[in-house]
Design a protein around this motif. Sequence first.
Motif, short mmCIF file in Angstrom:
data_model
loop_
_atom_site.label_atom_id
_atom_site.label_comp_id
_atom_site.label_asym_id
_atom_site.label_seq_id
_atom_site.Cartn_x
_atom_site.Cartn_y
_atom_site.Cartn_z
N VAL A 44 0.88 -1.17 -0.07
CA VAL A 44 -0.12 0.06 -0.22
C VAL A 44 0.68 1.38 -0.05
O VAL A 44 0.50 2.16 -0.71
CB VAL A 44 -0.89 0.03 1.22
N LYS A 45 1.91 1.17 0.81
CA LYS A 45 2.63 2.55 0.88
C LYS A 45 3.50 2.66 -0.57
O LYS A 45 3.68 3.84 -1.00
CB LYS A 45 3.83 2.13 2.07
N ARG A 46 3.76 1.62 -1.04
CA ARG A 46 4.90 1.40 -2.22
C ARG A 46 3.59 2.14 -3.41
O ARG A 46 3.98 2.88 -4.43
CB ARG A 46 4.98 0.15 -2.77
N LEU A 47 2.44 1.78 -3.39
CA LEU A 47 1.36 2.29 -4.41
C LEU A 47 1.32 3.83 -4.07
O LEU A 47 1.30 4.65 -5.19
CB LEU A 47 0.03 1.83 -4.24
N PHE A 48 1.29 4.22 -2.96
CA PHE A 48 0.93 5.81 -2.70
C PHE A 48 2.38 6.37 -3.12
O PHE A 48 2.46 7.46 -3.81
CB PHE A 48 0.80 5.98 -1.12
N ILE A 49 3.78 5.82 -2.99
CA ILE A 49 4.93 6.58 -3.32
C ILE A 49 4.80 6.43 -4.78
O ILE A 49 5.37 7.50 -5.32
CB ILE A 49 6.12 5.49 -2.61
N PHE A 50 4.62 5.68 -5.38
CA PHE A 50 4.64 5.46 -6.84
C PHE A 50 3.81 6.49 -7.44
O PHE A 50 4.02 7.07 -8.53
CB PHE A 50 4.25 4.11 -7.40
N THR A 51 2.63 6.55 -6.99
CA THR A 51 1.70 7.55 -7.37
C THR A 51 2.16 9.08 -6.98
O THR A 51 1.95 10.10 -7.96
CB THR A 51 0.37 7.45 -6.58
N GLY A 52 2.69 9.32 -5.91
CA GLY A 52 3.36 10.68 -5.59
C GLY A 52 4.50 10.82 -6.58
O GLY A 52 4.72 11.94 -7.23
N ILE A 53 5.50 10.06 -7.00
CA ILE A 53 6.46 10.09 -7.94
C ILE A 53 5.99 10.48 -9.29
O ILE A 53 6.28 11.40 -9.90
CB ILE A 53 7.44 8.99 -7.96
#
Length: 475
Positions: A44-53
């Motif tokens: 889940v965290k990786r999804l948010f990080i990817f979206t932010g990038i």
Amino acid sequence: MLWKSVVGKLWMTIIGLVALILMILGVFLLPYIDVYHFKNSYDVKRLFIFTGIVGFSLTTVFAFFLFYKITQPLRMLKKAADRIRKGEYNTDGLNIRSTDEIGELAHTFSHMAKEMQVTIQDLNHEKEHLSSILRSMTDAVITFDAEGKVVLANPRGEDILRAWNDLSWDGDMAEREDDSFHIPEPLIALFQAVLETRSDLTDKVHVQQGVFSVVMAPLHSQESVRGAVAVLRDVTEEVKLEKLRKDFVANVSHEIRTPLSMLQGYSEALMDDIAASPEERQELVQVIHDESLRMGRLVKDLLDLARMEAGHIEMQHESVQVDQLIQRVYRKFAVLAKERDIQLLLEAPSVPMILEAADEDRLEQVLTNLLDNAFRHTNAGLQILLSAGYTETSKGRMLVLKIADQGQGIPSEDVPFIFERFYKADKARTRGANGGTGLGLAIVKNIVDAHHATIAVQSTVGQGTTFTITFPVEI
């Protein structure tokens, strides 16, 4: 700095908005996410990080796009403004094809630069035109500010300022450290009057032997006077000529009135039969004849002098043997010297003295007039010297003629004026029957000038006078 620019601020604003939206979406959508679809919370965290990038990358690309579309035209406008500030009004490099507000700004800026260039060129042309007029003026033009400092002066004005500042003045001018930047002393009173009256004033200023006509006008600035402009004209010659004209008319009237009065008086005596004997009538007739001859000489000399000063003097330039000429003049006056008990001396070298281009008759007239004056003012028992010889100068070989007498002499204050018409060094002297017309020395000066020669006078009261004529041997 990027964050100080418009694009940087816009970019940071977009990033902040994207981050805020992601956080809000995360907060509201997190409870609805099926945790069973993810192995653990790290996904889940990786999804948010990817979206932010991805969001950061998109905003960065958008920021650079804005940088190219907005900042680049603004930089071009800034460079064009810098060139205009340096005096370069050419905006050909300002090639902005955008049709938005920046494009309209660039078009207006380019049009303004071209109009400014035309205006500056017109101003430069007017300035050069005015400068050419001021430089070509023979009159001096000087502009002063309200404090009396020199703001502008044409070359003639600068010459006058330089000459006047080299003189010694009393009063305020002596206390100034740099006179070249202040109004000259002779113009201070007129300058102050112009500032007080705020009107044009005219005056004549006397500086040493010179006379200047000054016209000064105020320079208005709205409701105040910010200075004055002065136009100076050297009228020394005009004033001198006007004085000479008045003196000439007065002297001619005096010179003609005397013989006319005698002619009238003696002719009336003959008409009234006052003369009782033939001898008395003969004496009256002789006086009338002498006075008529005197008037004839006066008119002839006046005509000759007028022709000479008008440039119509007739000169027969040819080779002249000066040694033979002075011998002939010496013999002509030798008899007169013996009658008046005056010793006439001649000093000349034995070698021939020749002038290549001279008028022998005119030179004889010069020597005759000078010797006639010498005999008229030299008493019996004294001597007159006529001498001739060569001398070497920086201008070449010169022939020098001198007529020196031991007569009454001329006062030093009268020496500069003896070549003027009708000038009398002895104010109390009256002319006798055989006296001169008062034009002899003026005629001598014109003849000498026509030979490209110079004449000088040295005189001491009670000791005598020496006239020195210097001729160039070859013209």
